[in-house]
Design an enzyme around this catalytic site. Structure first.
Site, PDB file in Angstrom:
ATOM      1  N   SER A 170      12.045   9.851  10.878  1.00 48.77           N
ATOM      2  CA  SER A 170      11.070   8.911  10.320  1.00 48.77           C
ATOM      3  C   SER A 170      11.748   7.645   9.817  1.00 48.77           C
ATOM      4  CB  SER A 170      10.340   9.588   9.151  1.00 48.77           C
ATOM      5  OG  SER A 170       9.575   8.643   8.428  1.00 48.77           O
ATOM      6  N   TYR A 188      10.518  14.434   0.783  1.00 50.67           N
ATOM      7  CA  TYR A 188      10.168  14.490   2.218  1.00 50.67           C
ATOM      8  C   TYR A 188      11.154  13.629   3.008  1.00 50.67           C
ATOM      9  CZ  TYR A 188       8.338  12.714   6.539  1.00 50.67           C
ATOM     10  OH  TYR A 188       8.239  12.305   7.838  1.00 50.67           O
ATOM     11  N   LYS A 245      14.410  14.493   5.936  1.00 51.58           N
ATOM     12  CA  LYS A 245      14.638  13.872   7.249  1.00 51.58           C
ATOM     13  C   LYS A 245      16.085  13.369   7.343  1.00 51.58           C
ATOM     14  CE  LYS A 245      10.672  14.529   9.131  1.00 51.58           C
ATOM     15  NZ  LYS A 245      10.565  15.506  10.230  1.00 51.58           N
TER      16      LYS A 245
HETATM   17  C1  WQD Z   1       0.531   2.450   5.048  1.00 50.30           C
HETATM   18  C2  WQD Z   1       0.172   1.249   4.191  1.00 50.30           C
HETATM   19  C3  WQD Z   1      -0.037   1.721   1.845  1.00 50.30           C
HETATM   20  C4  WQD Z   1      -3.585   4.234   2.125  1.00 50.30           C
HETATM   21  C5  WQD Z   1       3.875   7.354   5.562  1.00 50.30           C
HETATM   22  C6  WQD Z   1       5.099   8.152   5.328  1.00 50.30           C
HETATM   23  C7  WQD Z   1       6.019   8.004   6.513  1.00 50.30           C
HETATM   24  C8  WQD Z   1       5.293   8.338   7.775  1.00 50.30           C
HETATM   25  C9  WQD Z   1       4.023   7.500   7.919  1.00 50.30           C
HETATM   26  C10 WQD Z   1       5.747  10.625   8.370  1.00 50.30           C
HETATM   27  C11 WQD Z   1       0.952   1.215   2.873  1.00 50.30           C
HETATM   28  C12 WQD Z   1      -1.373   1.262   2.437  1.00 50.30           C
HETATM   29  C13 WQD Z   1      -2.507   3.434   2.464  1.00 50.30           C
HETATM   30  C14 WQD Z   1      -4.656   3.687   1.348  1.00 50.30           C
HETATM   31  C15 WQD Z   1      -3.523   1.575   1.311  1.00 50.30           C
HETATM   32  N1  WQD Z   1       4.943   9.715   7.786  1.00 50.30           N
HETATM   33  N2  WQD Z   1      -2.492   2.140   2.064  1.00 50.30           N
HETATM   34  N3  WQD Z   1      -4.580   2.379   0.974  1.00 50.30           N
HETATM   35  O1  WQD Z   1       3.317   5.225   3.428  1.00 50.30           O
HETATM   36  O2  WQD Z   1       3.831   3.611   5.351  1.00 50.30           O
HETATM   37  O3  WQD Z   1       4.226   6.015   5.637  1.00 50.30           O
HETATM   38  O4  WQD Z   1       3.238   7.747   6.754  1.00 50.30           O
HETATM   39  O5  WQD Z   1       6.749  10.450   8.983  1.00 50.30           O
HETATM   40  O6  WQD Z   1       7.091   8.881   6.302  1.00 50.30           O
HETATM   41  O7  WQD Z   1       5.743   7.646   4.188  1.00 50.30           O
HETATM   42  O8  WQD Z   1       1.886   5.198   5.539  1.00 50.30           O
HETATM   43  O9  WQD Z   1      -0.514   5.121   5.971  1.00 50.30           O
HETATM   44  O10 WQD Z   1       0.291   6.042   3.744  1.00 50.30           O
HETATM   45  O11 WQD Z   1       0.448   3.598   4.191  1.00 50.30           O
HETATM   46  O12 WQD Z   1      -3.471   0.388   0.958  1.00 50.30           O
HETATM   47  O13 WQD Z   1      -5.659   4.364   0.995  1.00 50.30           O
HETATM   48  O14 WQD Z   1      -1.204   1.343   3.833  1.00 50.30           O
HETATM   49  O15 WQD Z   1       0.164   1.123   0.571  1.00 50.30           O
HETATM   50  O16 WQD Z   1       1.258  -0.127   2.572  1.00 50.30           O
HETATM   51  P1  WQD Z   1       3.340   4.930   4.888  1.00 50.30           P
HETATM   52  P2  WQD Z   1       0.459   5.062   4.851  1.00 50.30           P
END
Ligand code: WQD
Length: 339
Positions: free
Chosen positions: A125, A150, A154
């Site tokens: 990741s 998590y 990785k």
């Molecule tokens: C994306 C953006 C949030 C939800 C995670 C894991 C990573 C990988 C992918 C496994 C961010 C914003 C989100 C919401 C928001 N997983 N957001 N409101 O955190 O980049 O990555 O998933 O491998 O390891 O960390 O993904 O989709 O949670 O967030 O504003 O209700 O959307 O702040 O900027 P993230 P995400």
């Protein structure tokens, strides 16, 4: 037939990879304990493929059960997806994450050695980069202190693979560092199935648009980005699946042992607000959202340099952000229809 064991093969990325493997002439064998997926995924796969796939409802940490699969099937390779992956949850139950995510890899490596299976693709990741100092990130960008247990699992698994190959093990391994997987199969037969309240952005968007959630909260618009919201590299899950197929094909024609790492993203970053605006255009409806506080642990901006995977594996993303959001929305509508 080239049998490929897919651990976590009934999961989001695993199931889409099973489809692309069949299209490329491989025979996927699924191993999944269904702790974070549903048996209905197997029906979706049958709908797309026109036939059932072999699936073992077992736990990757059950050494005996895994060994039986290696004994029974002449495997050409393994793709190891199975892992717990909720960043927030990992801070509450870190030992579950270390035990499950690290031990399961050790079980797979031991079985591969015992049964002479040489090729492995490991699901890593972009979270290993933390907040990079320079962008876009290349595979040589230094990994940062993990933001969560998590993310640390990785990093630890990548180090295990590196040290294992360095020890002279007769194995060929690729770690794929995923950016943000989004979208669903264009047939809407399979897609993302977040259990409970989605953590990730796109399923939260589609559930809000479908009226399942009241509104989306954008976690901060005071970042140093074009519109103040965070930047991520959103890659269509079918493009991501194809990267696994190309990794296996690459390993199969290699001799000796090797360990290599590839970023898998689109090479382009989009802000949260850009994703929302694009979704509204694709779905033809306004999204109910508010701007809220930053989410602790969020990285401000990260996106991939994909030069290496394109050059070495000949992989290029085929889908756009619009495609991803359209497929995610169609999948959400299908879920609502199924009830
Ligand atoms: C994306 C953006 C949030 C939800 C995670 C894991 C990573 C990988 C992918 C496994 C961010 C914003 C989100 C919401 C928001 N997983 N957001 N409101 O955190 O980049 O990555 O998933 O491998 O390891 O960390 O993904 O989709 O949670 O967030 O504003 O209700 O959307 O702040 O900027 P993230 P995400």
């Amino acid at each position: 037939m080239k049998n490929i064991l897919i651990t976590g093969g009934a999961g989001y990325i695993g199931s889409h990879t099973a489809v692309e493997l069949v299209k490329a002439g491989f025979e996927p064998i699924i191993l999944d304990n269904f702790s974070n997926s549903e048996k209905s995924v197997l029906d979706g796969l049958k709908q797309i493929l026109g036939r059932e796939l072999i699936c073992y409802d077992e736990d990757c940490n059950d050494r005996g059960a895994v060994a039986k699969i290696f004994e029974k099937h002449q495997l050409s390779g393994v793709i190891h997806f199975a892992a717990y992956k909720a960043v927030g949850e990992s801070t509450q139950v870190p030992l579950n994450y270390y035990r499950n995510n690290v031990d399961s890899l050790l079980v797979i490596l031991d079985c591969m050695a015992k049964y002479g299976v040489k090729d492995l693709v490991f699901s890593s990741s972009c979270t290993v980069y933390g907040q990079p100092d320079t962008l876009p990130v290349t595979e040589n960008t230094p990994r940062k202190e993990a933001e969560s247990p998590y993310g640390n699992t990785k990093k630890i698994c990548e180090d295990i693979l590196r040290d294992y190959v360095k020890s002279g093990a007769d194995t060929r391994i690729i770690s794929l560092r995923y950016f943000n997987p989004v979208g669903a199969h264009p047939t809407s037969a399979i897609g993302e199935l977040p259990l409970g309240t989605p953590n990730n952005l796109v399923p939260f968007i589609t559930q809000t648009a479908a009226g399942i959630r009241e509104k989306l909260t954008v976690f901060g618009d005071d970042y140093d980005t074009a519109d103040g919201s965070c930047v991520r590299d959103y890659i269509h899950v079918v493009d991501l699946a194809d990267a696994h197929v190309k990794s296996l094909a690459f390993l199969a024609q290699k001799a000796g042992n090797l360990y290599d790492i590839f970023n898998v993203g689109t090479g382009k970053g989009n802000t949260v607000l850009e994703v929302i605006n694009t979704f509204e255009q694709v779905a033809g409806k306004k999204l109910n959202y508010t701007i809220g506080k930053r989410r602790p642990g969020d990285v401000e901006k990260v996106w991939a340099d994909t030069g290496k995977i394109t050059e070495v594996l000949g992989w290029q993303p085929q889908f756009t952000l619009e495609d991803s959001l359209r497929d995610s929305w169609n999948w959400q509508l299908k879920l609502v229809e199924k009830g």
